[in-house]
Write an enzyme that holds these catalytic residues in place. Structure first.
Site, PDB file in Angstrom:
ATOM      1  N   LYS A   1     -25.107  15.892 -10.907  1.00 55.19           N
ATOM      2  CA  LYS A   1     -24.405  17.176 -10.870  1.00 55.19           C
ATOM      3  C   LYS A   1     -22.902  16.934 -10.943  1.00 55.19           C
ATOM      4  CE  LYS A   1     -22.967  20.669  -7.774  1.00 55.19           C
ATOM      5  NZ  LYS A   1     -21.812  20.742  -8.582  1.00 55.19           N
TER       6      LYS A   1
ATOM      7  N   CYS B   1      -7.763  10.982  -4.790  1.00 54.25           N
ATOM      8  CA  CYS B   1      -7.989  10.920  -3.342  1.00 54.25           C
ATOM      9  C   CYS B   1      -7.144   9.808  -2.737  1.00 54.25           C
ATOM     10  CB  CYS B   1      -9.462  10.760  -3.009  1.00 54.25           C
ATOM     11  SG  CYS B   1     -10.303   9.636  -4.089  1.00 54.25           S
TER      12      CYS B   1
END
Ligand SMILES: Cc1cc2nc3c(=O)[nH]c(=O)nc-3n(C[C@H](O)[C@H](O)[C@H](O)COP(=O)(O)OP(=O)(O)OC[C@H]3O[C@@H](n4cnc5c(N)ncnc54)[C@H](O)[C@@H]3O)c2cc1C
Length: 1003
Positions: A672, A787
């Protein structure tokens, strides 16, 4: 022996004779410098420590700091001089103020040996002295590395001032040879173009020219009015093409077309130097005005070698010293044979290179007054004197500047003087025989794997050298220095643009599935442009996906790991083939700059190959211990169905990394992608289909995280969830996966990588040139949406004012815009939601602290957030604690290192951190005390490379996993041990194989 070689030897011997008439050791300055250099040449470790100490010294002001560093660098020495050094360090500690200043004075003395003056006024004394010795000059302004346009503009003004000053002070000076004087103006200025533009990007030479030309024109005009000469120095390979292009562009302009007093440097250590020189000559002939070339070997040899090794690029420099020497001679010939077009300056201290130029010029009938020798200030004094005596034109390259900016120059010269392979060391320190020094370099090239004729270089600059043995090698980054790569990227962008707006189906059990609902993935630089419409999976499709994966698991889990590894490798090959197209798609779909997009595709390829490599290491059952009479084999089985939930910020790499780890270990996958990067996800599916992934093994199901994502997380038939994304979603998954549902077979394993609030600390003695550039990149590269990005900068009080001034100016100089343009550093944030959220944080910041900087000129269309910096940020405020995921940097001041570490460690995250310092003791402390999964010292805190920097954090940054590390795959498997008693009636074989064939899993 040929006539030329005989003549070279005759000339060389003559130079040596003259040199010997005025004997001078290499390190003519007696005392401190001489002793330091002698020690450096005997002991490599001492040399490294000494040069590092010299590098930091100029930035230290207090005696105690100087002595402290001295202690840290030298007290642990383990050589014959160790007791002496330790006594010296102990003595220095008794009166630090005195010894600190004494050291500074001595090192300044070293610097003064190579720096001709502090400022224009100061340098005149030296220039007058040289004039009386018959030696001319070219002056070079030393500067700090330019990190902002303000600094670049200051450099340009200083160049103008210098020119004025030289023009005024040398009025009435005449050429020392009095012949062909029209070719050699007295005033000669050397400029470094990287000091005139802070945003040079190898992918975008056109942008460099647009910015550099207007800064250079006033300098050139003034130089021309003053009758001066201007030379463009050559720097690292990344800037070479832009420098050449700029030179040609400017001096083709009508205004400068007929000006002969301009020159450029050609570096003979470069493999493409000959082509560059031939191109320049063609240009010069078309221009119909003379120009000059300073031929040198090149000053960045070590740097180029390191840089190319790190990035997997073909090394642009020759690897054997005699190859550079030979090329120097080849280029000397080209220059002299084209004397009617170009005026040559030979920049060398090597008597063989010099004698060759002299002998060849004679052979070609070129008068010695029509070219010149150039040598560096403070080096090879006797050679200069000899050349003057022989009636040659000699010009000295005279750097002007203060000690601090002069340090990197000083270190380069120290390296050159102590280099094992350098001529100066051989002649003046090691007394190598003249015969040896005058040998033809062609005879000295060894024909090994590194020899010139054997180095493999691909045309796009990627290295074709294969590593020895079974080591994992990262894919090279695309080197955008090469025009060919820039063209390929432009073509890819144009091609992908024509493909935008297509529809992409789900893929379940190898079948294309269309749904009524679709997700429109938009271009964040231009939100009305739809990159693609992707079918949206709902709960029914999720169910079908799980069933397909479950069914496929039986066979896939029993497929040999070698077959699975090959699937990954085929996928990597396809990515390599489609590399530019995939990068271009990232530019459109997630707003990545060229190099960032390329880095993401490279990382995806790396994951495929690295995990295949790692799987081969753990794939076969391994004997646990050699025990007579019993065999125990330890091995791994896959877990089952893996749900991969990936973010959009590394849309190919992270999706691919988690997916391939699951596949290669024998799990089947529901993939996904993030909604914002679903088209790139579709491409990954396409790549795996082409690579031959069996039906059902990989299923592509983009959809809403909150609906079908949540449904899958809770699904009893999902055994493993690999998630990378926000803390909020990560914790929800973690919690939900902890509940056991009816019919569930396995305890769900969650591999969870979340955010960070990453800190960079700048220590009081840090090299600001590096710290600012790397911090700006860490904070604003990809708009702060990595990140790993730096979002908190902690600066030691002592260095705060200077650091903050340079930081704000650097941020003001960044190129913000549509990343379709090469060389853009800051593009748009991902979507409208992020845009709104980040602006809200900026408002919060305005209330909580001081808005020190915000860019005003960002594009209005698209989700562009201006790079923003807050200062005086208190560590407890929201902008200092919460992850913003945008181009917003909070700056804090720390009294000392204790406080800096305390602030850095005070968040709930522990992902990455950076530390800039030149104190070995503080660096060791940082390594031990900073709480983060990846701690980077003296480099940016982003850009982890697979295998090299296994990546991931702990605390609220994740479950302590390391993507791209040796233990990553272990999370995707369950370990088993199978033990057999192999004793029969007291008899057992003596040996047991270390590995055996796989136990292929249950049917
Ligand atoms: C006046 C002047 C101006 C200069 N301007 C520039 C400039 O603008 N840009 C620039 O880059 N350089 C410049 N240099 C060149 C550079 O700084 C060095 O001084 C020069 O390369 C030293 O060469 P040499 O012939 O004096 O000594 P040598 O000892 O004969 O050669 C040393 C050089 O060989 C090369 N080398 C060393 N090891 C190897 C190896 N293993 N394989 C292949 N090659 C190797 C390196 O280039 C090294 O510097 C300039 C030099 C002078 C004298």
């Amino acid at each position: 022996m040929g006539a030329l070689q005989t003549e070279i030897e005759r000339r060389g011997e003559r130079i040596f004779d003259l040199v010997d008439q005025h004997p001078e050791s290499l390190f003519s300055k007696a005392g401190f410098y001489q002793r330091m250099m002698a020690l450096s040449m005997r002991d490599e470790h001492f040399k490294v420590q000494l040069f590092r100490f010299v590098d930091v010294l100029a930035s230290l002001h207090r005696g105690t700091d100087i002595v402290q560093h001295l202690d840290e660098y030298f007290a642990g020495m383990r050589n014959g001089y160790a007791p002496l050094i330790r006594t010296g360090v102990r003595a220095a500690k008794i009166v630090p103020w005195v010894s600190g200043q004494l050291l500074r004075w001595n090192v300044s003395g070293m610097a003064r040996q190579f720096i001709a003056g502090r400022n224009p006024k100061d340098v005149m004394k030296m220039l007058r002295k040289r004039r009386s010795q018959g030696i001319g000059f070219t002056v070079d302004l030393l500067g700090e590395a330019v990190v902002s346009e303000q600094e670049a503009n200051e450099y340009a003004s200083r160049c103008l001032e210098l020119l004025e000053h030289l023009g005024r002070e040398t009025r009435g000076w005449t050429d020392p040879l009095g012949k062909n004087t029209e070719l050699f103006p007295v005033v000669n200025l050397s400029v470094k173009i990287s000091a005139l533009y802070s945003q040079m990007n190898p992918a975008d030479p056109a942008d460099a020219i647009i910015h550099l030309a207007p800064k250079l024109r006033p300098i050139l005009r003034r130089a021309r009015d003053l009758g001066a000469f201007v030379n463009f120095d050559m720097e690292s390979y990344a800037h070479k093409n832009a420098t050449l292009e700029l030179f040609r562009t400017l001096f083709t302009e009508t205004e400068f077309r007929d000006w002969p007093h301009v020159g450029i440097v050609i570096q003979a250590y470069l493999r493409d130097a000959e082509n560059d020189l031939l191109d320049l000559l063609d240009w010069g002939r078309a221009r119909r005005t003379r120009f000059a070339v300073r031929l040198v070997k090149g000053a960045y040899w070590d740097f180029e070698k390191i840089k190319s090794r790190q990035n997997g690029w073909a090394c642009p420099v020759f690897l054997q010293k005699p190859e550079s020497d030979l090329n120097f001679e080849l280029l000397t010939r080209i220059l002299l044979e084209n004397e009617s077009t170009v005026t040559a300056a030979f920049g060398s201290h090597n008597v063989r290179s010099i004698a060759h130029a002299q002998a060849l010029a004679d052979q070609l009938g070129i008068d010695r007054s029509r070219f010149e020798f150039q040598l560096l200030y403070g080096m090879a004094g006797p050679v200069k004197r000899a050349l003057v005596e022989m009636g040659y034109r000699v010009r000295e390259y005279c750097p002007v500047g203060e000690l601090l900016p002069g340090m990197s120059y000083l270190v380069r010269r120290l390296l050159e003087n102590t280099s094992n392979e350098g001529f100066l060391r051989a002649k003046f320190s090691e007394n190598v025989s003249e015969d040896e020094l005058l040998r033809n370099p062609a005879d000295l090239i060894s024909q090994g794997p590194n020899g010139a004729r054997h180095v493999e270089v691909s045309s796009d600059g990627a290295s074709l050298d294969t590593p020895a043995g079974d080591t994992y090698e990262n894919a090279p980054l695309v080197n955008f220095v090469y025009e060919q790569n820039q063209d390929r990227m432009r073509e890819a962008l144009a091609h992908v643009r024509t493909q935008l707006g297509q529809k992409y189906p789900l893929v379940i059990n190898g079948e294309r599935v269309w749904t009524e609902k679709t997700i429109a993935s938009i271009n964040p630089s231009s939100p009305e442009d739809v990159v693609g419409h992707v079918a949206e999976a709902g709960i029914p499709e999720a169910e079908r996906g799980v069933k397909a994966a479950r069914d496929a698991f039986e066979k896939w889990s029993r497929t040999s790991f070698e077959t699975r590894c090959r699937l990954l490798e085929r996928a990597a090959d396809i990515m390599h083939r489609r590399r530019f197209e995939l990068s271009a798609l990232e530019v459109f779909e997630v707003g990545k700059a060229w190099a960032e997009a390329d880095g993401d595709i490279r990382e995806a390829m790396d994951f495929c190959r690295f995990y295949a490599h790692e799987m081969r290491l753990i794939g076969r059952p391994r004997l646990t211990q050699h025990v007579l009479g019993e065999e125990s084999y330890h091995h791994y089985w896959p877990r089952g169905v893996a749900l991969i939930i990936a973010p959009w910020n590394f849309p190919m790499a992270i999706l691919c990394g988690m997916t391939t780890a699951a596949l290669v270990t024998g799990n089947t996958v529901i993939m996904k992608p993030a909604e914002q990067s679903a088209v790139i996800g579709a491409m990954l599916m396409e790549i795996f289909e082409e690579a031959g992934v069996p039906r059902g093994v990989l299923n592509y199901l983009p959809g809403k995280g909150s609906v079908m994502g949540a449904h899958l997380v809770d699904h009893k038939d999902v055994d493993l969830i690999a998630f990378t994304g926000s803390r909020e979603v990560g914790l929800r998954i973690w919690e939900s996966a902890g509940k056991t549902r009816e019919g569930q077979r396995e305890l769900k394993r969650v591999i969870c990588e979340m955010g960070g609030k990453n800190a960079v600390i700048i220590d009081a003695d840090a090299d600001l040139d590096e710290a600012i550039v790397d911090t700006i990149y860490s904070a604003f590269g990809y708009q702060g949406q990595k990140c790993s990005a730096c979002s908190r900068l902690i600066i030691l009080e002592e260095i705060y004012p200077r650091a903050i001034e340079r930081l704000l100016n650097a941020a003001a100089s960044l190129r913000v815009g549509n990343p379709e343009e090469p060389g853009i550093m800051v593009g748009p944030v991902i979507d409208g939601t992020a845009f709104k959220r980040i602006l809200e944080y900026i408002d919060i910041g305005k209330n909580e602290s001081r808005l020190a900087f915000q860019r005003a000129d960002v594009p209005q269309k698209g989700f562009f957030i201006p790079p923003t910096i807050f200062t005086n940020v208190s560590p407890k405020t929201r902008i200092a604690c919460e992850e913003i995921f945008g181009p917003v940097l909070s700056v804090m001041k720390a009294r000392d290192l204790d406080e800096a570490f305390e602030i850095a460690n005070s968040t709930e995250f522990a992902l990455t951190a950076g530390f800039f310092s030149r104190s070995p003791a503080n660096i060791e402390r940082a390594k031990a005390e900073i709480v983060a999964g990846n701690v980077y010292v003296n480099r940016s805190c982003t850009g982890a490379v697979v295998g090299r920097h296994p990546f991931g954090g702990f605390k609220m940054s994740g479950g302590g996993t390391k993507a791209g590390g040796a233990d990553y795959l272990l999370q995707f498997v369950v370990p088993r041990v199978v033990t057999e008693n192999i004793t029969r009636h007291g008899f057992a074989p003596e040996t047991t194989p270390l590995y055996r064939d796989e136990f292929l899993g249950p049917r």
